[in-house]
Design an enzyme around this catalytic site. Structure first.
Site, PDB file in Angstrom:
ATOM      1  CE  LYS A  24      -2.432  -2.725  -0.472  1.00  0.00           C
ATOM      2  NZ  LYS A  24      -2.438  -4.185  -0.438  1.00  0.00           N
ATOM      3  CB  VAL A  58      -5.549  -9.427  -4.746  1.00  0.00           C
ATOM      4  CG1 VAL A  58      -5.428  -8.101  -4.030  1.00  0.00           C
ATOM      5  CG2 VAL A  58      -6.959  -9.930  -4.710  1.00  0.00           C
ATOM      6  CB  ALA A  66       1.568 -12.701  -8.346  1.00  0.00           C
ATOM      7  CG  HIS A  75     -25.120  15.306  -1.543  1.00  0.00           C
ATOM      8  ND1 HIS A  75     -25.024  14.532  -2.687  1.00  0.00           N
ATOM      9  CD2 HIS A  75     -25.034  16.604  -1.941  1.00  0.00           C
ATOM     10  CE1 HIS A  75     -24.904  15.336  -3.739  1.00  0.00           C
ATOM     11  NE2 HIS A  75     -24.893  16.606  -3.306  1.00  0.00           N
TER      12      HIS A  75
HETATM   13  C1  LIG Z   1       2.132  -8.554  -1.360  1.00  0.00           C
HETATM   14  C2  LIG Z   1       0.982  -8.883  -0.439  1.00  0.00           C
HETATM   15  C3  LIG Z   1       0.002  -7.940  -0.237  1.00  0.00           C
HETATM   16  C4  LIG Z   1      -1.045  -8.222   0.622  1.00  0.00           C
HETATM   17  N1  LIG Z   1      -2.004  -7.264   0.812  1.00  0.00           N
HETATM   18  C5  LIG Z   1      -3.038  -7.502   1.645  1.00  0.00           C
HETATM   19  C6  LIG Z   1      -4.011  -6.496   1.899  1.00  0.00           C
HETATM   20  O1  LIG Z   1      -3.927  -5.389   1.381  1.00  0.00           O
HETATM   21  N2  LIG Z   1      -5.027  -6.789   2.742  1.00  0.00           N
HETATM   22  C7  LIG Z   1      -5.141  -8.017   3.341  1.00  0.00           C
HETATM   23  O2  LIG Z   1      -6.085  -8.238   4.093  1.00  0.00           O
HETATM   24  N3  LIG Z   1      -4.226  -8.995   3.126  1.00  0.00           N
HETATM   25  C8  LIG Z   1      -3.175  -8.757   2.309  1.00  0.00           C
HETATM   26  N4  LIG Z   1      -2.223  -9.722   2.117  1.00  0.00           N
HETATM   27  C9  LIG Z   1      -2.392 -11.014   2.814  1.00  0.00           C
HETATM   28  C10 LIG Z   1      -1.979 -10.887   4.295  1.00  0.00           C
HETATM   29  O3  LIG Z   1      -0.642 -10.434   4.355  1.00  0.00           O
HETATM   30  C11 LIG Z   1      -2.125 -12.221   4.990  1.00  0.00           C
HETATM   31  O4  LIG Z   1      -3.436 -12.697   4.812  1.00  0.00           O
HETATM   32  C12 LIG Z   1      -1.862 -12.088   6.482  1.00  0.00           C
HETATM   33  O5  LIG Z   1      -0.565 -11.597   6.722  1.00  0.00           O
HETATM   34  C13 LIG Z   1      -2.034 -13.434   7.176  1.00  0.00           C
HETATM   35  O6  LIG Z   1      -1.785 -13.284   8.530  1.00  0.00           O
HETATM   36  P1  LIG Z   1      -1.274 -14.497   9.418  1.00  0.00           P
HETATM   37  O7  LIG Z   1      -1.153 -13.931  10.810  1.00  0.00           O
HETATM   38  O8  LIG Z   1      -2.126 -15.682   9.230  1.00  0.00           O
HETATM   39  O9  LIG Z   1       0.167 -14.893   8.857  1.00  0.00           O
HETATM   40  P2  LIG Z   1       1.452 -14.082   8.419  1.00  0.00           P
HETATM   41  O10 LIG Z   1       1.200 -12.633   8.328  1.00  0.00           O
HETATM   42  O11 LIG Z   1       1.984 -14.783   7.236  1.00  0.00           O
HETATM   43  O12 LIG Z   1       2.438 -14.266   9.644  1.00  0.00           O
HETATM   44  C14 LIG Z   1       2.944 -15.502  10.029  1.00  0.00           C
HETATM   45  C15 LIG Z   1       4.244 -15.288  10.760  1.00  0.00           C
HETATM   46  O13 LIG Z   1       4.626 -16.529  11.332  1.00  0.00           O
HETATM   47  C16 LIG Z   1       6.020 -16.631  11.295  1.00  0.00           C
HETATM   48  N5  LIG Z   1       6.373 -18.054  11.403  1.00  0.00           N
HETATM   49  C17 LIG Z   1       6.144 -19.045  10.498  1.00  0.00           C
HETATM   50  N6  LIG Z   1       6.544 -20.230  10.994  1.00  0.00           N
HETATM   51  C18 LIG Z   1       7.036 -19.972  12.233  1.00  0.00           C
HETATM   52  C19 LIG Z   1       7.588 -20.789  13.248  1.00  0.00           C
HETATM   53  N7  LIG Z   1       7.692 -22.110  13.102  1.00  0.00           N
HETATM   54  N8  LIG Z   1       8.006 -20.193  14.382  1.00  0.00           N
HETATM   55  C20 LIG Z   1       7.896 -18.831  14.564  1.00  0.00           C
HETATM   56  N9  LIG Z   1       7.369 -18.024  13.644  1.00  0.00           N
HETATM   57  C21 LIG Z   1       6.926 -18.584  12.490  1.00  0.00           C
HETATM   58  C22 LIG Z   1       6.412 -16.021   9.965  1.00  0.00           C
HETATM   59  O14 LIG Z   1       7.754 -15.569  10.017  1.00  0.00           O
HETATM   60  C23 LIG Z   1       5.404 -14.874   9.858  1.00  0.00           C
HETATM   61  O15 LIG Z   1       5.963 -13.672  10.322  1.00  0.00           O
HETATM   62  C24 LIG Z   1      -1.126  -9.470   1.289  1.00  0.00           C
HETATM   63  C25 LIG Z   1      -0.118 -10.416   1.094  1.00  0.00           C
HETATM   64  C26 LIG Z   1       0.926 -10.126   0.249  1.00  0.00           C
HETATM   65  C27 LIG Z   1       2.005 -11.141   0.069  1.00  0.00           C
END
Ligand SMILES: Cc1cc2nc3c(=O)[nH]c(=O)nc-3n(C[C@H](O)[C@H](O)[C@H](O)COP(=O)(O)OP(=O)(O)OC[C@H]3O[C@@H](n4cnc5c(N)ncnc54)[C@H](O)[C@@H]3O)c2cc1C
Length: 465
Positions: A53, A183, A270, A444
Protein backbone atom coordinates in the site's frame (compact mmCIF):
# COMPACT_ATOMS: atom_id res chain seq x y z
CA UNK A 1 -1.22 -23.35 35.16
CA UNK A 2 1.57 -24.18 37.59
CA UNK A 3 2.87 -26.95 35.31
CA UNK A 4 3.30 -24.70 32.26
CA UNK A 5 5.55 -21.72 31.46
CA UNK A 6 2.64 -19.96 29.75
CA UNK A 7 -1.15 -20.09 29.53
CA UNK A 8 -0.90 -19.26 25.82
CA UNK A 9 1.98 -19.54 23.38
CA UNK A 10 1.31 -18.22 19.89
CA UNK A 11 3.52 -19.34 17.01
CA UNK A 12 3.86 -16.54 14.46
CA UNK A 13 3.43 -12.78 14.96
CA UNK A 14 1.46 -11.85 11.83
CA UNK A 15 -1.92 -10.10 12.15
CA UNK A 16 -3.46 -13.36 13.38
CA UNK A 17 -0.75 -14.22 15.90
CA UNK A 18 0.08 -10.81 17.35
CA UNK A 19 -3.60 -9.94 17.81
CA UNK A 20 -4.23 -13.32 19.51
CA UNK A 21 -1.24 -12.76 21.81
CA UNK A 22 -2.23 -9.21 22.77
CA UNK A 23 -5.88 -10.15 23.39
CA UNK A 24 -4.85 -13.20 25.48
CA UNK A 25 -2.59 -10.97 27.60
CA UNK A 26 -5.35 -8.36 27.93
CA UNK A 27 -7.59 -11.14 29.26
CA UNK A 28 -5.08 -11.87 32.01
CA UNK A 29 -3.42 -14.93 30.46
CA UNK A 30 0.37 -15.31 30.67
CA UNK A 31 1.34 -15.13 27.02
CA UNK A 32 4.33 -15.59 24.73
CA UNK A 33 4.62 -15.27 20.96
CA UNK A 34 7.35 -16.99 18.95
CA UNK A 35 8.42 -15.22 15.76
CA UNK A 36 11.38 -16.15 13.58
CA UNK A 37 11.46 -12.96 11.51
CA UNK A 38 13.65 -10.09 12.69
CA UNK A 39 10.57 -7.89 13.14
CA UNK A 40 7.00 -8.52 14.28
CA UNK A 41 3.88 -8.12 12.12
CA UNK A 42 4.24 -11.14 9.81
CA UNK A 43 3.71 -11.09 6.07
CA UNK A 44 1.19 -8.26 6.33
CA UNK A 45 3.37 -5.62 7.94
CA UNK A 46 6.75 -6.71 6.56
CA UNK A 47 6.21 -7.83 2.96
CA UNK A 48 2.47 -7.71 2.29
CA UNK A 49 -0.40 -5.29 2.94
CA UNK A 50 1.61 -2.38 4.30
CA UNK A 51 4.60 -2.11 1.94
CA UNK A 52 2.39 -2.76 -1.08
CA UNK A 53 0.00 0.00 0.00
CA UNK A 54 2.94 2.37 0.60
CA UNK A 55 4.02 1.89 -3.01
CA UNK A 56 0.47 1.96 -4.36
CA UNK A 57 -0.21 5.26 -2.60
CA UNK A 58 3.00 6.93 -3.77
CA UNK A 59 2.80 5.61 -7.33
CA UNK A 60 -0.80 6.82 -7.56
CA UNK A 61 0.35 10.40 -6.99
CA UNK A 62 3.08 9.94 -9.59
CA UNK A 63 0.61 8.53 -12.10
CA UNK A 64 -1.91 11.31 -11.51
CA UNK A 65 0.81 13.87 -12.19
CA UNK A 66 2.25 12.02 -15.17
CA UNK A 67 -0.91 10.97 -16.99
CA UNK A 68 -2.63 14.34 -17.10
CA UNK A 69 -5.21 13.69 -14.36
CA UNK A 70 -3.85 16.62 -12.34
CA UNK A 71 -3.57 18.86 -15.40
CA UNK A 72 -7.30 18.37 -16.02
CA UNK A 73 -7.90 20.00 -12.62
CA UNK A 74 -5.60 22.92 -13.40
CA UNK A 75 -2.45 21.58 -11.77
CA UNK A 76 0.40 21.45 -14.26
CA UNK A 77 3.37 19.39 -13.08
CA UNK A 78 6.02 17.29 -14.75
CA UNK A 79 6.89 14.61 -12.23
CA UNK A 80 10.38 13.23 -11.82
CA UNK A 81 10.72 9.84 -10.16
CA UNK A 82 13.03 9.52 -7.15
CA UNK A 83 12.61 5.79 -6.60
CA UNK A 84 15.06 5.69 -3.68
CA UNK A 85 12.90 8.15 -1.72
CA UNK A 86 9.74 6.31 -2.71
CA UNK A 87 11.25 3.04 -1.52
CA UNK A 88 12.54 4.82 1.59
CA UNK A 89 9.05 5.90 2.65
CA UNK A 90 7.89 2.30 2.13
CA UNK A 91 10.61 1.06 4.48
CA UNK A 92 9.75 3.81 7.00
CA UNK A 93 6.10 2.72 7.01
CA UNK A 94 7.11 -0.88 7.68
CA UNK A 95 9.62 0.09 10.38
CA UNK A 96 7.12 2.31 12.16
CA UNK A 97 4.34 -0.26 12.19
CA UNK A 98 6.44 -3.34 13.05
CA UNK A 99 8.08 -1.32 15.85
CA UNK A 100 4.57 -0.44 17.02
CA UNK A 101 3.75 -4.12 17.52
CA UNK A 102 6.93 -4.55 19.57
CA UNK A 103 5.76 -1.63 21.73
CA UNK A 104 2.31 -3.23 22.13
CA UNK A 105 3.89 -6.54 23.16
CA UNK A 106 5.87 -4.77 25.88
CA UNK A 107 2.85 -2.73 26.97
CA UNK A 108 0.71 -5.87 27.28
CA UNK A 109 3.52 -8.01 28.74
CA UNK A 110 3.65 -10.49 25.86
CA UNK A 111 7.04 -12.24 25.77
CA UNK A 112 8.54 -12.34 22.27
CA UNK A 113 10.39 -15.65 21.89
CA UNK A 114 12.84 -14.86 19.08
CA UNK A 115 13.26 -17.72 16.63
CA UNK A 116 11.29 -20.40 14.79
CA UNK A 117 9.21 -22.68 16.99
CA UNK A 118 9.01 -26.43 16.59
CA UNK A 119 6.60 -28.67 18.45
CA UNK A 120 8.12 -31.21 20.83
CA UNK A 121 4.70 -32.31 22.02
CA UNK A 122 1.24 -30.73 22.11
CA UNK A 123 2.23 -28.47 25.03
CA UNK A 124 5.92 -27.87 24.34
CA UNK A 125 7.85 -26.07 21.64
CA UNK A 126 11.52 -25.48 21.06
CA UNK A 127 12.61 -22.00 20.02
CA UNK A 128 16.26 -21.24 19.33
CA UNK A 129 17.48 -24.18 21.42
CA UNK A 130 15.24 -23.50 24.44
CA UNK A 131 12.01 -25.30 25.33
CA UNK A 132 8.85 -23.58 26.48
CA UNK A 133 5.63 -25.18 27.65
CA UNK A 134 2.12 -23.80 27.42
CA UNK A 135 -1.37 -24.95 28.27
CA UNK A 136 -2.57 -23.66 24.90
CA UNK A 137 -0.57 -23.29 21.70
CA UNK A 138 -1.95 -21.26 18.80
CA UNK A 139 -0.54 -21.94 15.34
CA UNK A 140 -0.52 -18.67 13.36
CA UNK A 141 2.34 -19.37 10.97
CA UNK A 142 0.61 -17.82 7.96
CA UNK A 143 1.47 -18.52 4.36
CA UNK A 144 4.25 -18.29 1.82
CA UNK A 145 4.40 -17.84 -1.96
CA UNK A 146 3.13 -20.72 -4.11
CA UNK A 147 5.94 -21.61 -6.53
CA UNK A 148 5.30 -22.19 -10.24
CA UNK A 149 6.75 -25.59 -11.12
CA UNK A 150 9.90 -25.23 -13.23
CA UNK A 151 10.23 -21.49 -12.57
CA UNK A 152 12.96 -20.48 -10.13
CA UNK A 153 12.38 -17.33 -8.10
CA UNK A 154 15.52 -15.33 -7.31
CA UNK A 155 14.65 -12.07 -5.54
CA UNK A 156 18.31 -11.13 -5.12
CA UNK A 157 18.92 -11.29 -8.87
CA UNK A 158 15.69 -9.38 -9.47
CA UNK A 159 14.66 -10.95 -12.78
CA UNK A 160 12.18 -13.62 -11.70
CA UNK A 161 10.70 -12.41 -8.43
CA UNK A 162 7.83 -13.07 -6.04
CA UNK A 163 5.80 -10.32 -4.36
CA UNK A 164 8.58 -9.65 -1.86
CA UNK A 165 11.08 -9.16 -4.68
CA UNK A 166 8.62 -7.00 -6.63
CA UNK A 167 8.37 -4.63 -3.66
CA UNK A 168 12.14 -4.23 -3.54
CA UNK A 169 12.98 -3.42 -7.18
CA UNK A 170 15.64 -0.71 -7.33
CA UNK A 171 14.78 0.49 -10.83
CA UNK A 172 11.65 0.56 -12.97
CA UNK A 173 11.67 -2.40 -15.36
CA UNK A 174 11.04 -1.52 -19.00
CA UNK A 175 8.96 -4.63 -19.50
CA UNK A 176 7.32 -6.58 -16.70
CA UNK A 177 5.37 -9.82 -17.01
CA UNK A 178 3.04 -10.64 -14.13
CA UNK A 179 2.07 -14.29 -13.92
CA UNK A 180 -1.31 -14.37 -12.18
CA UNK A 181 -4.18 -11.88 -12.50
CA UNK A 182 -5.21 -12.01 -8.85
CA UNK A 183 -5.06 -9.29 -6.21
CA UNK A 184 -1.31 -9.29 -5.58
CA UNK A 185 -0.34 -9.43 -9.27
CA UNK A 186 -2.67 -6.57 -10.19
CA UNK A 187 -1.64 -4.39 -7.25
CA UNK A 188 2.09 -4.76 -7.81
CA UNK A 189 1.70 -4.71 -11.60
CA UNK A 190 -0.17 -1.41 -11.17
CA UNK A 191 2.64 0.07 -9.07
CA UNK A 192 5.26 -0.57 -11.74
CA UNK A 193 2.98 0.36 -14.65
CA UNK A 194 2.29 3.72 -13.03
CA UNK A 195 6.03 4.29 -12.68
CA UNK A 196 6.63 3.56 -16.35
CA UNK A 197 6.86 -0.21 -16.93
CA UNK A 198 5.06 -1.91 -19.83
CA UNK A 199 3.10 -4.53 -17.92
CA UNK A 200 1.66 -7.76 -19.34
CA UNK A 201 -0.54 -9.85 -17.06
CA UNK A 202 -0.84 -13.53 -17.92
CA UNK A 203 -3.82 -15.26 -16.33
CA UNK A 204 -4.77 -18.90 -16.80
CA UNK A 205 -8.49 -18.28 -16.24
CA UNK A 206 -10.73 -16.40 -18.67
CA UNK A 207 -11.06 -13.41 -16.32
CA UNK A 208 -9.01 -11.54 -13.71
CA UNK A 209 -9.66 -11.60 -9.96
CA UNK A 210 -10.90 -15.13 -9.31
CA UNK A 211 -13.42 -15.27 -6.48
CA UNK A 212 -14.98 -11.89 -7.22
CA UNK A 213 -18.39 -11.24 -8.80
CA UNK A 214 -18.30 -11.82 -12.58
CA UNK A 215 -19.50 -8.28 -13.40
CA UNK A 216 -16.61 -6.93 -11.35
CA UNK A 217 -14.12 -9.28 -13.02
CA UNK A 218 -15.25 -8.28 -16.51
CA UNK A 219 -15.13 -4.59 -15.64
CA UNK A 220 -11.68 -5.04 -14.11
CA UNK A 221 -10.34 -6.29 -17.43
CA UNK A 222 -11.72 -3.22 -19.22
CA UNK A 223 -10.30 -0.84 -16.62
CA UNK A 224 -6.80 -2.34 -16.48
CA UNK A 225 -6.65 -2.46 -20.29
CA UNK A 226 -7.69 1.20 -20.44
CA UNK A 227 -4.87 1.98 -18.01
CA UNK A 228 -2.40 0.46 -20.43
CA UNK A 229 -1.85 -3.07 -19.15
CA UNK A 230 -1.70 -5.86 -21.69
CA UNK A 231 -3.89 -8.74 -20.53
CA UNK A 232 -3.42 -12.28 -21.72
CA UNK A 233 -6.42 -14.07 -20.25
CA UNK A 234 -7.04 -17.78 -20.68
CA UNK A 235 -3.29 -18.16 -21.16
CA UNK A 236 -0.89 -20.66 -19.65
CA UNK A 237 2.77 -20.01 -18.84
CA UNK A 238 4.79 -23.00 -19.99
CA UNK A 239 8.27 -21.79 -19.05
CA UNK A 240 10.51 -18.89 -18.12
CA UNK A 241 14.02 -18.72 -19.51
CA UNK A 242 16.47 -16.30 -17.88
CA UNK A 243 19.52 -15.03 -19.71
CA UNK A 244 21.56 -12.50 -17.74
CA UNK A 245 19.25 -9.67 -16.73
CA UNK A 246 16.45 -10.59 -19.17
CA UNK A 247 13.78 -13.28 -19.30
CA UNK A 248 11.64 -14.88 -21.96
CA UNK A 249 8.24 -16.09 -20.82
CA UNK A 250 6.71 -18.85 -22.94
CA UNK A 251 2.92 -18.85 -23.05
CA UNK A 252 0.16 -20.64 -24.91
CA UNK A 253 -3.64 -20.45 -24.86
CA UNK A 254 -4.94 -22.53 -21.93
CA UNK A 255 -7.39 -24.32 -24.24
CA UNK A 256 -4.75 -25.03 -26.88
CA UNK A 257 -3.35 -22.95 -29.73
CA UNK A 258 -0.19 -21.22 -30.87
CA UNK A 259 2.60 -20.68 -28.36
CA UNK A 260 4.49 -17.36 -28.11
CA UNK A 261 7.21 -15.81 -26.00
CA UNK A 262 7.10 -12.48 -24.17
CA UNK A 263 10.31 -10.58 -23.35
CA UNK A 264 10.66 -9.24 -19.84
CA UNK A 265 13.14 -7.44 -17.62
CA UNK A 266 11.21 -8.59 -14.57
CA UNK A 267 8.82 -11.53 -14.19
CA UNK A 268 6.57 -11.45 -11.13
CA UNK A 269 5.24 -14.85 -10.11
CA UNK A 270 1.95 -14.17 -8.26
CA UNK A 271 -0.11 -17.33 -8.62
CA UNK A 272 -1.15 -17.54 -4.99
CA UNK A 273 -0.01 -18.40 -1.50
CA UNK A 274 0.05 -21.64 0.47
CA UNK A 275 -0.10 -22.39 4.19
CA UNK A 276 3.30 -22.29 5.89
CA UNK A 277 3.89 -25.25 8.17
CA UNK A 278 7.51 -25.96 7.24
CA UNK A 279 9.64 -27.07 10.17
CA UNK A 280 6.75 -26.76 12.61
CA UNK A 281 6.95 -30.44 13.57
CA UNK A 282 3.23 -31.16 13.18
CA UNK A 283 4.11 -34.87 12.90
CA UNK A 284 5.27 -34.74 16.52
CA UNK A 285 1.75 -33.88 17.68
CA UNK A 286 -0.06 -36.05 15.13
CA UNK A 287 -1.74 -33.12 13.38
CA UNK A 288 -2.49 -33.81 9.71
CA UNK A 289 -3.14 -31.30 6.96
CA UNK A 290 -6.14 -31.32 4.63
CA UNK A 291 -5.77 -31.79 0.86
CA UNK A 292 -4.98 -28.10 0.39
CA UNK A 293 -2.19 -28.25 2.97
CA UNK A 294 -4.25 -26.36 5.56
CA UNK A 295 -4.86 -27.07 9.23
CA UNK A 296 -8.53 -27.79 9.89
CA UNK A 297 -10.19 -26.35 12.98
CA UNK A 298 -13.65 -26.36 14.48
CA UNK A 299 -15.82 -23.26 14.84
CA UNK A 300 -13.80 -22.20 17.91
CA UNK A 301 -10.43 -22.55 16.06
CA UNK A 302 -9.49 -25.66 18.06
CA UNK A 303 -7.61 -28.33 16.09
CA UNK A 304 -8.07 -32.06 16.58
CA UNK A 305 -5.17 -32.01 19.07
CA UNK A 306 -6.24 -30.98 22.55
CA UNK A 307 -4.73 -27.61 23.56
CA UNK A 308 -3.61 -26.75 20.00
CA UNK A 309 -5.48 -24.04 18.09
CA UNK A 310 -4.95 -22.50 14.64
CA UNK A 311 -5.89 -19.24 12.92
CA UNK A 312 -5.14 -17.06 9.89
CA UNK A 313 -3.73 -18.03 6.50
CA UNK A 314 -2.76 -21.48 7.75
CA UNK A 315 -6.44 -22.52 8.07
CA UNK A 316 -9.18 -22.53 5.39
CA UNK A 317 -10.79 -19.28 4.25
CA UNK A 318 -9.63 -16.18 2.41
CA UNK A 319 -5.98 -15.30 3.01
CA UNK A 320 -6.60 -11.81 4.36
CA UNK A 321 -5.10 -9.89 7.25
CA UNK A 322 -8.42 -8.78 8.75
CA UNK A 323 -9.75 -12.34 8.68
CA UNK A 324 -6.59 -13.45 10.53
CA UNK A 325 -6.97 -10.60 13.04
CA UNK A 326 -10.59 -11.41 13.82
CA UNK A 327 -9.68 -15.07 14.26
CA UNK A 328 -6.85 -13.95 16.58
CA UNK A 329 -9.32 -12.09 18.79
CA UNK A 330 -11.78 -14.99 18.74
CA UNK A 331 -9.25 -17.71 19.56
CA UNK A 332 -7.89 -15.75 22.54
CA UNK A 333 -11.41 -15.19 23.84
CA UNK A 334 -12.28 -18.87 23.40
CA UNK A 335 -9.12 -19.91 25.26
CA UNK A 336 -10.12 -17.51 28.05
CA UNK A 337 -13.51 -19.26 28.29
CA UNK A 338 -15.44 -16.55 26.47
CA UNK A 339 -17.34 -16.87 23.17
CA UNK A 340 -15.16 -15.81 20.26
CA UNK A 341 -16.94 -15.94 16.91
CA UNK A 342 -15.96 -14.99 13.37
CA UNK A 343 -18.73 -14.76 10.77
CA UNK A 344 -16.95 -16.16 7.74
CA UNK A 345 -19.89 -15.21 5.51
CA UNK A 346 -19.12 -11.52 5.95
CA UNK A 347 -15.43 -10.95 5.24
CA UNK A 348 -14.77 -8.06 2.86
CA UNK A 349 -12.07 -8.32 0.21
CA UNK A 350 -10.41 -5.33 -1.46
CA UNK A 351 -8.05 -4.78 -4.38
CA UNK A 352 -6.20 -1.53 -3.67
CA UNK A 353 -5.67 -0.39 -7.26
CA UNK A 354 -7.19 2.77 -8.69
CA UNK A 355 -10.13 2.41 -8.81
CA UNK A 356 -10.41 -0.02 -5.92
CA UNK A 357 -12.40 -3.24 -6.29
CA UNK A 358 -14.22 -4.48 -3.19
CA UNK A 359 -16.82 -7.01 -2.26
CA UNK A 360 -18.45 -8.72 0.68
CA UNK A 361 -20.73 -11.73 0.85
CA UNK A 362 -21.89 -13.75 -2.13
CA UNK A 363 -21.24 -13.14 -5.81
CA UNK A 364 -24.38 -12.98 -7.96
CA UNK A 365 -23.40 -16.37 -9.41
CA UNK A 366 -23.12 -18.00 -5.97
CA UNK A 367 -26.27 -16.30 -4.68
CA UNK A 368 -28.30 -17.59 -7.66
CA UNK A 369 -27.19 -21.13 -6.91
CA UNK A 370 -28.96 -20.79 -3.54
CA UNK A 371 -32.20 -19.28 -4.81
CA UNK A 372 -33.87 -16.33 -6.50
CA UNK A 373 -32.20 -12.94 -6.10
CA UNK A 374 -32.89 -9.29 -6.89
CA UNK A 375 -29.98 -7.15 -8.06
CA UNK A 376 -29.57 -3.38 -7.99
CA UNK A 377 -26.73 -1.63 -9.77
CA UNK A 378 -25.65 1.99 -9.80
CA UNK A 379 -22.80 3.46 -11.90
CA UNK A 380 -20.19 5.72 -10.28
CA UNK A 381 -20.60 7.96 -13.34
CA UNK A 382 -23.97 8.99 -11.88
CA UNK A 383 -22.57 9.61 -8.38
CA UNK A 384 -22.03 13.34 -7.92
CA UNK A 385 -18.85 13.08 -5.86
CA UNK A 386 -17.15 10.57 -8.19
CA UNK A 387 -18.15 12.66 -11.19
CA UNK A 388 -16.83 15.86 -9.61
CA UNK A 389 -13.57 14.13 -8.69
CA UNK A 390 -13.07 12.90 -12.30
CA UNK A 391 -13.51 9.26 -11.19
CA UNK A 392 -16.07 7.90 -13.66
CA UNK A 393 -15.09 4.21 -13.54
CA UNK A 394 -17.01 1.63 -11.60
CA UNK A 395 -20.36 0.78 -10.09
CA UNK A 396 -22.00 -0.57 -6.97
CA UNK A 397 -24.01 -3.76 -7.10
CA UNK A 398 -26.29 -4.95 -4.30
CA UNK A 399 -27.56 -8.54 -4.37
CA UNK A 400 -30.57 -9.32 -2.19
CA UNK A 401 -32.70 -12.39 -1.55
CA UNK A 402 -35.75 -12.11 -3.83
CA UNK A 403 -38.15 -13.19 -1.09
CA UNK A 404 -36.78 -11.70 2.13
CA UNK A 405 -34.85 -8.75 0.61
CA UNK A 406 -31.94 -9.62 2.95
CA UNK A 407 -28.66 -8.40 1.47
CA UNK A 408 -26.52 -11.34 0.35
CA UNK A 409 -23.61 -9.53 -1.28
CA UNK A 410 -22.34 -6.08 -2.20
CA UNK A 411 -19.70 -5.32 -4.85
CA UNK A 412 -18.11 -1.95 -5.54
CA UNK A 413 -15.67 -0.53 -8.03
CA UNK A 414 -14.84 3.03 -7.01
CA UNK A 415 -11.85 5.13 -6.02
CA UNK A 416 -12.67 4.48 -2.35
CA UNK A 417 -14.42 1.10 -2.67
CA UNK A 418 -12.29 -0.34 0.16
CA UNK A 419 -13.70 2.26 2.54
CA UNK A 420 -17.24 2.02 1.16
CA UNK A 421 -17.44 -1.74 1.61
CA UNK A 422 -17.25 -1.39 5.43
CA UNK A 423 -20.84 -0.10 5.61
CA UNK A 424 -22.03 -3.00 3.48
CA UNK A 425 -20.26 -5.48 5.79
CA UNK A 426 -21.79 -3.83 8.85
CA UNK A 427 -25.25 -3.82 7.30
CA UNK A 428 -24.95 -7.51 6.40
CA UNK A 429 -23.64 -8.34 9.88
CA UNK A 430 -26.85 -6.82 11.26
CA UNK A 431 -28.97 -8.78 8.77
CA UNK A 432 -29.98 -5.68 6.77
CA UNK A 433 -32.38 -5.74 3.85
CA UNK A 434 -31.75 -3.66 0.73
CA UNK A 435 -34.59 -1.43 1.94
CA UNK A 436 -32.72 -0.81 5.23
CA UNK A 437 -29.74 0.50 3.26
CA UNK A 438 -31.92 2.45 0.86
CA UNK A 439 -33.64 4.27 3.75
CA UNK A 440 -30.42 5.01 5.64
CA UNK A 441 -29.44 8.67 5.28
CA UNK A 442 -26.05 8.97 3.55
CA UNK A 443 -24.01 12.18 3.60
CA UNK A 444 -23.91 14.16 0.35
CA UNK A 445 -21.79 14.36 -1.70
CA UNK A 446 -20.07 11.04 -0.96
CA UNK A 447 -19.15 7.99 -2.97
CA UNK A 448 -21.15 5.98 -0.42
CA UNK A 449 -24.37 7.42 -1.78
CA UNK A 450 -23.83 4.97 -4.66
CA UNK A 451 -24.43 2.13 -2.18
CA UNK A 452 -27.73 3.72 -1.14
CA UNK A 453 -28.72 4.17 -4.81
CA UNK A 454 -27.76 0.60 -5.73
CA UNK A 455 -29.90 -0.57 -2.78
CA UNK A 456 -32.74 1.59 -4.12
CA UNK A 457 -32.18 0.02 -7.53
CA UNK A 458 -32.94 -3.42 -6.06
CA UNK A 459 -36.61 -2.36 -6.10
CA UNK A 460 -36.13 -0.47 -9.36
CA UNK A 461 -36.22 3.02 -7.81
CA UNK A 462 -32.86 4.79 -7.84
CA UNK A 463 -33.10 8.58 -8.19
CA UNK A 464 -30.07 9.54 -10.23
CA UNK A 465 -30.27 7.11 -13.17
C1 LIG B 1 2.13 -8.55 -1.36
C2 LIG B 1 0.98 -8.88 -0.44
C3 LIG B 1 0.00 -7.94 -0.24
C4 LIG B 1 -1.05 -8.22 0.62
N1 LIG B 1 -2.00 -7.26 0.81
C5 LIG B 1 -3.04 -7.50 1.64
C6 LIG B 1 -4.01 -6.50 1.90
O1 LIG B 1 -3.93 -5.39 1.38
N2 LIG B 1 -5.03 -6.79 2.74
C7 LIG B 1 -5.14 -8.02 3.34
O2 LIG B 1 -6.08 -8.24 4.09
N3 LIG B 1 -4.23 -8.99 3.13
C8 LIG B 1 -3.17 -8.76 2.31
N4 LIG B 1 -2.22 -9.72 2.12
C9 LIG B 1 -2.39 -11.01 2.81
C10 LIG B 1 -1.98 -10.89 4.29
O3 LIG B 1 -0.64 -10.43 4.35
C11 LIG B 1 -2.13 -12.22 4.99
O4 LIG B 1 -3.44 -12.70 4.81
C12 LIG B 1 -1.86 -12.09 6.48
O5 LIG B 1 -0.56 -11.60 6.72
C13 LIG B 1 -2.03 -13.43 7.18
O6 LIG B 1 -1.79 -13.28 8.53
P1 LIG B 1 -1.27 -14.50 9.42
O7 LIG B 1 -1.15 -13.93 10.81
O8 LIG B 1 -2.13 -15.68 9.23
O9 LIG B 1 0.17 -14.89 8.86
P2 LIG B 1 1.45 -14.08 8.42
O10 LIG B 1 1.20 -12.63 8.33
O11 LIG B 1 1.98 -14.78 7.24
O12 LIG B 1 2.44 -14.27 9.64
C14 LIG B 1 2.94 -15.50 10.03
C15 LIG B 1 4.24 -15.29 10.76
O13 LIG B 1 4.63 -16.53 11.33
C16 LIG B 1 6.02 -16.63 11.30
N5 LIG B 1 6.37 -18.05 11.40
C17 LIG B 1 6.14 -19.04 10.50
N6 LIG B 1 6.54 -20.23 10.99
C18 LIG B 1 7.04 -19.97 12.23
C19 LIG B 1 7.59 -20.79 13.25
N7 LIG B 1 7.69 -22.11 13.10
N8 LIG B 1 8.01 -20.19 14.38
C20 LIG B 1 7.90 -18.83 14.56
N9 LIG B 1 7.37 -18.02 13.64
C21 LIG B 1 6.93 -18.58 12.49
C22 LIG B 1 6.41 -16.02 9.97
O14 LIG B 1 7.75 -15.57 10.02
C23 LIG B 1 5.40 -14.87 9.86
O15 LIG B 1 5.96 -13.67 10.32
C24 LIG B 1 -1.13 -9.47 1.29
C25 LIG B 1 -0.12 -10.42 1.09
C26 LIG B 1 0.93 -10.13 0.25
C27 LIG B 1 2.00 -11.14 0.07
Amino acid sequence: MADYDYDVLVIGAGPGGYVAAIRAAQLGLKTACAEGRATLGGTCLNVGCIPSKALLHASEYFDAAANGAMASMGIKVKPELDLDTMQGQRKDAVKGLTGGIEFLFKKNKVDWLKGYAQFQDAHTVEVDGKTYSAKNIVIATGSSVTPLPGVEIDNAKGVVVDSTGALELSSVPKKMVVIGGGVIGLELGSVWRRLGAEVTVVEFLDQLLPGMDMDVRKEAAKIFKKQGMTLKLGTKVTGVEVKGKKAKVSVEPAKGGDAETIDADVVLVAIGRRPDVDGLGLDKIGLELNQRGQIETDHDFATKVDGVWAIGDVIPGPMLAHKAEDEGLAVAENIAGMTGIVNHDVIPGVVYTQPEFAGVGLTEEAAKERGAVKVGKFPMLANSRAKTNHEPDGFVKVIADAETDRVLGVWCIASVAGTMIAQAAQAMEFGATSEDIAYTCHAHPTHSEAIKEAAMAVTGKPIHI
